[in-house]
Motif scaffolding. Structure first.
Motif, PDB file in Angstrom:
ATOM      1  N   PRO D  70       0.802  -1.231   0.000  1.00 52.87           N
ATOM      2  CA  PRO D  70       0.000   0.000   0.000  1.00 52.87           C
ATOM      3  C   PRO D  70       0.833   1.279   0.000  1.00 52.87           C
ATOM      4  CG  PRO D  70      -0.883  -1.566   1.583  1.00 52.87           C
ATOM      5  CD  PRO D  70       0.386  -2.163   1.066  1.00 52.87           C
ATOM      6  N   GLU D  71       2.052   1.223   0.523  1.00 53.47           N
ATOM      7  CA  GLU D  71       2.903   2.404   0.536  1.00 53.47           C
ATOM      8  C   GLU D  71       3.171   2.918  -0.882  1.00 53.47           C
ATOM      9  OE1 GLU D  71       3.483  -0.287   2.301  1.00 53.47           O
ATOM     10  OE2 GLU D  71       4.091   0.228   4.343  1.00 53.47           O
ATOM     11  N   LEU D  72       3.049   2.063  -1.902  1.00 56.77           N
ATOM     12  CA  LEU D  72       3.332   2.545  -3.256  1.00 56.77           C
ATOM     13  C   LEU D  72       2.410   3.700  -3.615  1.00 56.77           C
ATOM     14  CD1 LEU D  72       4.738   2.549  -5.967  1.00 56.77           C
ATOM     15  CD2 LEU D  72       3.224   0.697  -6.703  1.00 56.77           C
ATOM     16  N   ARG D  73       1.132   3.572  -3.238  1.00 59.34           N
ATOM     17  CA  ARG D  73       0.214   4.662  -3.586  1.00 59.34           C
ATOM     18  C   ARG D  73       0.603   5.965  -2.900  1.00 59.34           C
ATOM     19  NH1 ARG D  73      -6.385   4.666  -3.599  1.00 59.34           N
ATOM     20  NH2 ARG D  73      -6.591   6.797  -4.390  1.00 59.34           N
ATOM     21  N   THR D  74       1.008   5.855  -1.633  1.00 58.70           N
ATOM     22  CA  THR D  74       1.455   7.051  -0.919  1.00 58.70           C
ATOM     23  C   THR D  74       2.617   7.730  -1.645  1.00 58.70           C
ATOM     24  OG1 THR D  74       0.809   6.078   1.186  1.00 58.70           O
ATOM     25  CG2 THR D  74       2.382   7.907   1.274  1.00 58.70           C
ATOM     26  N   HIS D  75       3.542   6.928  -2.138  1.00 56.16           N
ATOM     27  CA  HIS D  75       4.733   7.537  -2.741  1.00 56.16           C
ATOM     28  C   HIS D  75       4.520   7.911  -4.206  1.00 56.16           C
ATOM     29  CE1 HIS D  75       7.279   7.422   0.776  1.00 56.16           C
ATOM     30  NE2 HIS D  75       6.671   6.294   1.092  1.00 56.16           N
ATOM     31  N   ILE D  76       3.546   7.313  -4.879  1.00 57.86           N
ATOM     32  CA  ILE D  76       3.139   7.855  -6.189  1.00 57.86           C
ATOM     33  C   ILE D  76       2.581   9.264  -5.979  1.00 57.86           C
ATOM     34  CG2 ILE D  76       1.349   7.670  -7.970  1.00 57.86           C
ATOM     35  CD1 ILE D  76       1.830   4.649  -8.011  1.00 57.86           C
ATOM     36  N   ARG D  77       1.721   9.377  -4.991  1.00 54.14           N
ATOM     37  CA  ARG D  77       1.192  10.703  -4.663  1.00 54.14           C
ATOM     38  C   ARG D  77       2.308  11.635  -4.210  1.00 54.14           C
ATOM     39  NH1 ARG D  77      -3.253   9.941  -0.610  1.00 54.14           N
ATOM     40  NH2 ARG D  77      -1.419   9.797   0.715  1.00 54.14           N
ATOM     41  N   GLY D  78       3.257  11.091  -3.430  1.00 53.92           N
ATOM     42  CA  GLY D  78       4.391  11.894  -2.990  1.00 53.92           C
ATOM     43  C   GLY D  78       5.240  12.389  -4.145  1.00 53.92           C
ATOM     44  N   ALA D  79       5.459  11.527  -5.139  1.00 62.36           N
ATOM     45  CA  ALA D  79       6.241  11.948  -6.307  1.00 62.36           C
ATOM     46  C   ALA D  79       5.517  13.075  -7.038  1.00 62.36           C
ATOM     47  CB  ALA D  79       6.465  10.753  -7.236  1.00 62.36           C
ATOM     48  N   LEU D  80       4.210  12.918  -7.201  1.00 62.11           N
ATOM     49  CA  LEU D  80       3.439  13.973  -7.877  1.00 62.11           C
ATOM     50  C   LEU D  80       3.451  15.244  -7.033  1.00 62.11           C
ATOM     51  CD1 LEU D  80       0.473  11.726  -9.093  1.00 62.11           C
ATOM     52  CD2 LEU D  80       2.305  12.654 -10.536  1.00 62.11           C
ATOM     53  N   ASN D  81       3.296  15.116  -5.735  1.00 60.56           N
ATOM     54  CA  ASN D  81       3.344  16.282  -4.844  1.00 60.56           C
ATOM     55  C   ASN D  81       4.704  16.989  -4.921  1.00 60.56           C
ATOM     56  OD1 ASN D  81       0.765  15.781  -3.950  1.00 60.56           O
ATOM     57  ND2 ASN D  81       1.366  14.970  -1.945  1.00 60.56           N
ATOM     58  N   ALA D  82       5.756  16.208  -5.159  1.00 60.69           N
ATOM     59  CA  ALA D  82       7.096  16.799  -5.206  1.00 60.69           C
ATOM     60  C   ALA D  82       7.439  17.352  -6.578  1.00 60.69           C
ATOM     61  CB  ALA D  82       8.137  15.758  -4.785  1.00 60.69           C
ATOM     62  N   GLY D  83       6.485  17.307  -7.501  1.00 60.02           N
ATOM     63  CA  GLY D  83       6.710  17.949  -8.787  1.00 60.02           C
ATOM     64  C   GLY D  83       6.913  17.026  -9.969  1.00 60.02           C
ATOM     65  N   ALA D  84       6.844  15.706  -9.744  1.00 59.33           N
ATOM     66  CA  ALA D  84       6.977  14.782 -10.871  1.00 59.33           C
ATOM     67  C   ALA D  84       5.724  14.855 -11.732  1.00 59.33           C
ATOM     68  CB  ALA D  84       7.186  13.358 -10.370  1.00 59.33           C
ATOM     69  N   THR D  85       5.910  14.723 -13.031  1.00 63.90           N
ATOM     70  CA  THR D  85       4.758  14.627 -13.925  1.00 63.90           C
ATOM     71  C   THR D  85       4.278  13.179 -13.975  1.00 63.90           C
ATOM     72  OG1 THR D  85       6.136  14.127 -15.837  1.00 63.90           O
ATOM     73  CG2 THR D  85       5.712  16.467 -15.360  1.00 63.90           C
ATOM     74  N   GLU D  86       3.054  12.999 -14.460  1.00 62.82           N
ATOM     75  CA  GLU D  86       2.564  11.626 -14.619  1.00 62.82           C
ATOM     76  C   GLU D  86       3.487  10.847 -15.559  1.00 62.82           C
ATOM     77  OE1 GLU D  86      -1.662  11.163 -15.665  1.00 62.82           O
ATOM     78  OE2 GLU D  86      -1.106   9.303 -16.705  1.00 62.82           O
ATOM     79  N   ALA D  87       3.989  11.487 -16.595  1.00 61.92           N
ATOM     80  CA  ALA D  87       4.884  10.786 -17.532  1.00 61.92           C
ATOM     81  C   ALA D  87       6.168  10.341 -16.836  1.00 61.92           C
ATOM     82  CB  ALA D  87       5.215  11.689 -18.720  1.00 61.92           C
ATOM     83  N   GLU D  88       6.662  11.150 -15.903  1.00 64.38           N
ATOM     84  CA  GLU D  88       7.876  10.757 -15.177  1.00 64.38           C
ATOM     85  C   GLU D  88       7.605   9.549 -14.277  1.00 64.38           C
ATOM     86  OE1 GLU D  88      10.641  14.698 -14.732  1.00 64.38           O
ATOM     87  OE2 GLU D  88       8.768  14.724 -13.597  1.00 64.38           O
TER      88      GLU D  88
END
Lengths: 136, 136, 136, 136, 136, 136
Positions: D70-88
């Motif tokens: 389940p932590e994967l979802r948290t860190h997908i959101r974290g990556a997006l929150n930190a400025g990653a694009t969906e493509a990244e």
């Protein structure tokens, strides 16, 4: 988190080799060495509920699950230093068979065999004392 | 390989749920059920050097390394049945942190929480008694 | 890399569900769907030395090693579609016991049981036809 | 170890959900919650060499290697929150294919799909606000 | 569980090296050696549904999933002893790519290369006969 | 999938050692060498969203999760070739601690130490130039 009268886990596990092992970790990366000492050992390992022998038997089996990296030898020695008998170490490794299968366990018994064999040999008379490479 | 006066490991671990658990395994495959009973439990588990509480704490941590499959709940209950305190189970799970990292351990504490929560609820008054799915 | 008279591996493995499965992968990511079709199936799977039944039995056991993700059910069905008997699938799963231990294998037999149970039930009469979620 | 003017990693990763997530971890075990906050986040994550976006993309792929807990979802959101694009994020997950194979990556794209789908739905109008279970 | 007219799996897999291999396992731990012989080989391996060549190709790929421990070489030789061609072994290892990624497979092909290279060299004329270390 | 003006990922990662590394893979199996070049590098690695430095830091951490096979050294060098600083590589490896635990990370820092030590030594003056075995 630690009873002040009890020895630190890392003092018992590493024994006389503690300075050498800590130096090797610090040489890899000083922060890594500090995290292992301060967090892994002085925070997690020193939790009070289990005695050190049980902790070290658990550590051995977790290292079997990871494919018996060099740390396994350190913690086999740690389990023996903490009072485990050779038969207890063997039965802990054997308990991994139903959970992890045979290849992981064969590799672990190889590590045990190397450790026991090195102890049977008379210590070298050179000044530096015994140094077993690959330990942590 | 077993002291005849000691109870079998699987009698203590499974307790009153043994017939149900064995039936579930036999339904998956009769040979699989037999291998688990005869080899895993009555051969490996019944080895004499370690007491059952230690074996069950080791089993719990090996199951954490495997990603906390349903068997983890069975062996958390087994550890408690064999005399481990809740604090000992918690410290065994926590000892996995330095070896396996946090995600595996968070998953394990979720299983512990479910087990403890199910015990706090009053038993249902239906005739069949409590049946916790997903156990082995 | 492929005998032109032989059917493609993915035609046999997926059977009538191929469009649905490919669509599900393309929905996750079109490139991912293309890599699985073009590289995994039409390049690696269509290599000529092994017959498809053996490839699918190998695929099943590799998926057991990965913890029986949903793909295991697809490849159990693929092995049966490629001519494996239920006994052959059972013995392939059982051969994982000495290499991977029991928990991985119990999880795999649960997947097999679900697959066999779903085939025994009469098909629903609704128009859309059978859709088993979680397959790939 | 941290630039005082930069926000803490966990403030960005968790965003408005930080109190809920920390409470969930503390409920599992107060020490576990403290270790994750103080050691994993405020010691390791706040190291200065990499920017948070890169750290979160690395975290995502490490969680793919662990089977997408389940932590994967948290860190997908974290990556997006930190400025990653969906493509990244997609390319980071895709980079796992040559190292880990397809089943681990398919599972990860399922998590990404669930996350993206939940964001597209209009927020419920009940007072409590959105709560996505299974996050950490 | 075994057709009495068929040779035992371990006789074919190990060939002339069986006494040496069994002795090595017994030296690690006599009970471990007995479990491998009696449970892994004479119980699980001798199940009747699959022919030995298929079992050995499955064994090879399971050992690839475990990181190609020394047992991989034993079972590559076992697959060849059981009638697999070199091309079949190569395609079995290659089928691991979509499931496990490239690094595990590169390591496996290194083991295959070592095995094939050792066979090409003329046997030494010393009295003791060929002994390949690291085999099981 | 690739910007024609950008260098190929494998040109940067492997540098002057590309012919040697590709030859080594082709010698293991020509198809394996082709799959790695055409699929892993020229298809997956050359995806455009992430810059090569980030991809290589991700690759390093995925290889830590796999137990630091020889490819880790190649990709540590690849990360440095792609512009990562030593501090960035160290922090990427360190970020594996909370996800994977310490033993995997200690093994990775050993690989880093070997790589850095080999660069400090003056190059041998023999004609063939430096060849570091075990690289991919």
């Amino acid at each position: 988190m630690k009873d002040d009268t009890a020895p630190r886990a890392r003092d018992v596990i590493f024994g006389t080799q503690q300075p050498r092992i800590q130096q090797r970790l610090d040489d890899l990366d000083p922060d890594l060495g500090a995290y292992i000492r301060d967090f892994a050992y002085d925070t997690v390992y020193d939790r009070p509920a289990l005695d050190l022998k049980v902790k070290e038997l658990i550590a051995c089996t977790l290292l079997v699950s990871l494919g018996s990296p060099p740390e396994l030898r350190t913690h086999i020695r740690g389990a023996l230093n903490a009072g485990a008998t050779e038969a207890e170490v063997r039965d802990a490794l054997m308990l991994c068979v139903p959970y992890l299968g045979f290849p992981r366990v064969v590799a672990a018994f190889e590590v045990l065999r190397h450790h026991l064999a090195s102890k049977e040999r008379p210590a070298p008379v050179t000044g530096a004392g015994p140094v077993d490479s690959g330990d942590q």
